[in-house]
Design a protein around this motif. Structure first.
Motif, mmCIF file in Angstrom:
data_model
loop_
_atom_site.group_PDB
_atom_site.id
_atom_site.type_symbol
_atom_site.label_atom_id
_atom_site.label_comp_id
_atom_site.label_asym_id
_atom_site.label_seq_id
_atom_site.Cartn_x
_atom_site.Cartn_y
_atom_site.Cartn_z
ATOM 1 N N MET A 38 0.824 -1.203 0.000
ATOM 2 C CA MET A 38 0.000 0.000 0.000
ATOM 3 C C MET A 38 0.860 1.256 0.000
ATOM 4 S SD MET A 38 -2.867 1.580 -0.035
ATOM 5 C CE MET A 38 -4.088 0.281 0.205
ATOM 6 N N ILE A 39 1.899 1.271 0.805
ATOM 7 C CA ILE A 39 2.785 2.432 0.855
ATOM 8 C C ILE A 39 3.442 2.655 -0.512
ATOM 9 C CG2 ILE A 39 4.951 3.299 1.833
ATOM 10 C CD1 ILE A 39 4.118 2.116 4.501
ATOM 11 N N LYS A 40 3.838 1.575 -1.157
ATOM 12 C CA LYS A 40 4.448 1.684 -2.480
ATOM 13 C C LYS A 40 3.469 2.294 -3.485
ATOM 14 C CE LYS A 40 6.972 -1.749 -3.661
ATOM 15 N NZ LYS A 40 7.428 -3.107 -4.114
ATOM 16 N N LYS A 41 2.219 1.873 -3.415
ATOM 17 C CA LYS A 41 1.199 2.405 -4.328
ATOM 18 C C LYS A 41 0.920 3.878 -4.056
ATOM 19 C CE LYS A 41 -1.010 -2.082 -5.002
ATOM 20 N NZ LYS A 41 -2.209 -2.913 -4.711
ATOM 21 N N LEU A 42 0.928 4.250 -2.783
ATOM 22 C CA LEU A 42 0.698 5.653 -2.431
ATOM 23 C C LEU A 42 1.878 6.528 -2.881
ATOM 24 C CD1 LEU A 42 -0.849 5.241 1.128
ATOM 25 C CD2 LEU A 42 -2.021 6.019 -0.941
ATOM 26 N N LYS A 43 3.069 5.993 -2.778
ATOM 27 C CA LYS A 43 4.234 6.744 -3.256
ATOM 28 C C LYS A 43 4.164 6.936 -4.770
ATOM 29 C CE LYS A 43 7.601 5.637 0.375
ATOM 30 N NZ LYS A 43 8.880 4.949 0.703
ATOM 31 N N ALA A 44 3.610 5.935 -5.455
ATOM 32 C CA ALA A 44 3.453 6.060 -6.902
ATOM 33 C C ALA A 44 2.467 7.171 -7.260
ATOM 34 C CB ALA A 44 2.988 4.727 -7.489
ATOM 35 N N GLY A 46 2.528 9.960 -5.725
ATOM 36 C CA GLY A 46 3.223 11.217 -5.458
ATOM 37 C C GLY A 46 3.450 11.535 -3.998
ATOM 38 N N TYR A 47 2.982 10.690 -3.099
ATOM 39 C CA TYR A 47 3.191 10.944 -1.671
ATOM 40 C C TYR A 47 4.604 10.545 -1.269
ATOM 41 C CZ TYR A 47 -1.810 11.683 -1.540
ATOM 42 O OH TYR A 47 -3.073 12.168 -1.783
ATOM 43 N N THR A 48 5.134 11.256 -0.293
ATOM 44 C CA THR A 48 6.515 11.029 0.143
ATOM 45 C C THR A 48 6.563 10.766 1.645
ATOM 46 O OG1 THR A 48 6.861 13.421 0.455
ATOM 47 C CG2 THR A 48 7.446 12.488 -1.693
ATOM 48 N N GLU A 49 7.675 10.235 2.099
ATOM 49 C CA GLU A 49 7.822 9.913 3.516
ATOM 50 C C GLU A 49 7.910 11.183 4.358
ATOM 51 O OE1 GLU A 49 11.130 7.347 4.082
ATOM 52 O OE2 GLU A 49 10.387 5.775 2.741
ATOM 53 N N HIS A 50 7.262 11.147 5.508
ATOM 54 C CA HIS A 50 7.332 12.267 6.446
ATOM 55 C C HIS A 50 8.763 12.378 6.973
ATOM 56 C CE1 HIS A 50 6.515 14.889 9.844
ATOM 57 N NE2 HIS A 50 5.266 15.043 9.429
ATOM 58 N N PRO A 51 9.320 13.588 7.041
ATOM 59 C CA PRO A 51 10.714 13.721 7.470
ATOM 60 C C PRO A 51 10.956 13.346 8.932
ATOM 61 C CG PRO A 51 9.687 15.873 7.237
ATOM 62 C CD PRO A 51 8.741 14.870 6.647
ATOM 63 N N TYR A 52 9.878 13.360 9.770
ATOM 64 C CA TYR A 52 10.089 13.123 11.199
ATOM 65 C C TYR A 52 9.234 11.985 11.771
ATOM 66 C CZ TYR A 52 11.873 17.834 10.493
ATOM 67 O OH TYR A 52 12.530 18.932 9.999
ATOM 68 N N LYS A 53 8.256 11.507 11.022
ATOM 69 C CA LYS A 53 7.361 10.473 11.539
ATOM 70 C C LYS A 53 7.501 9.202 10.715
ATOM 71 C CE LYS A 53 3.854 13.844 13.034
ATOM 72 N NZ LYS A 53 2.436 14.273 12.884
ATOM 73 N N ALA A 54 7.773 8.104 11.393
ATOM 74 C CA ALA A 54 7.946 6.828 10.702
ATOM 75 C C ALA A 54 6.617 6.319 10.150
ATOM 76 C CB ALA A 54 8.538 5.794 11.667
ATOM 77 N N GLY A 59 1.602 14.754 1.585
ATOM 78 C CA GLY A 59 1.284 15.189 0.237
ATOM 79 C C GLY A 59 -0.026 15.951 0.234
ATOM 80 N N GLU A 60 -0.622 16.065 -0.928
ATOM 81 C CA GLU A 60 -1.875 16.797 -1.075
ATOM 82 C C GLU A 60 -3.020 15.850 -1.359
ATOM 83 O OE1 GLU A 60 -3.544 19.661 -4.447
ATOM 84 O OE2 GLU A 60 -1.899 20.607 -3.326
#
Length: 227
Positions: A38-44, A46-54, A59-60
């Motif tokens: 799911m995370i891989k699909k969300l990154k596809a 355009g969403y990116t990892e939070h700089p401080y939260k695991a 994103g928007e």
């Protein structure tokens, strides 16, 4: 039973088949499978990892900056949690909440059981309502079924009615039996719809507020099986 089926044909065409392939979707992605997928699909998207939260993506979404979390049960995704990245004041949260209600109610892919709508009255003081009366501002919608199988629903209805009546009785249903069958149809329909729930609430944080949204696949939700 054929006579009984004809009475409810309109309802039967409005409900979905009993299959987990028809599950809640977020941005067209089924809320299902493993978290990493799911995370891989969300990154596809355009969403990116939070700089401080695991395990949090940023994103928007629907015109707002948001934080997205993938929630699992027994390693299966059952919820996408979306929260506004920034808080706003009472005036603006009411506008945002009511705008979301309007968007969902005007979207043919969603169904609401509240015929009067779920918007907040313009003159309502949500701060006092939440602080003094512990009122919870929550709006609930269901994603409409995508795959229809009226035979599956008819079969479920027949099995439920046969728990109380015989085949001979069903051949000539009384008004009471028809009423019970109608209720049973609504119960079956709700069992299907509620598996694809999308809801949101206003979360109060000090003097500020933000919207929290939940896209739930209740087929994968915990039901006490681990207790």
């Amino acid at each position: 039973m054929k006579k009984l089926a004809l009475i409810f044909i309109t309802l039967l065409f409005s409900v979905a088949m009993f299959a987990q392939e028809d599950v809640t979707k977020f941005l067209g992605i089924p809320v299902d499978g493993f978290k990493s997928e799911m995370i891989k699909k969300l990154k596809a998207k355009g969403y990116t990892e939070h700089p401080y939260k695991a395990d949090v993506l940023v994103g928007e979404f629907n015109g707002r900056d948001v934080e997205i979390s993938v929630v699992t049960n027994n390693n299966k995704v059952y919820r996408i949690f979306v929260q506004d990245a920034y808080t706003v004041d009472e005036y603006n949260i009411k506008i945002r909440y009511n705008k979301l209600c309007e968007q969902f109610e005007n979207n043919k892919r969603y169904i609401s059981l509240d015929v009067d709508g779920q918007a907040i009255p313009e003159d309502e003081d949500i701060s006092d309502q939440m602080l003094i009366y512990n009122k919870r501002y929550e709006a609930l919608y269901f994603q409409a079924p995508e795959k229809l199988d009226t035979m599956a629903v008819q079969t479920a209805l027949r099995e439920k009615i046969l728990q109380k009546y015989t085949e001979d009785q069903l051949a000539n249903p009384t008004p009471e039996m028809q009423e019970e069958a109608l209720k049973a149809t609504f119960d079956i329909a709700f069992d299907i719809y509620e598996k694809k729930s999308v809801w949101f609430i206003i979360n109060k944080e000090g003097s500020k507020y933000r919207i929290l949204m939940y896209y739930d696949n209740k087929y994968n939700e915990a039901n006490g099986e681990d207790l």
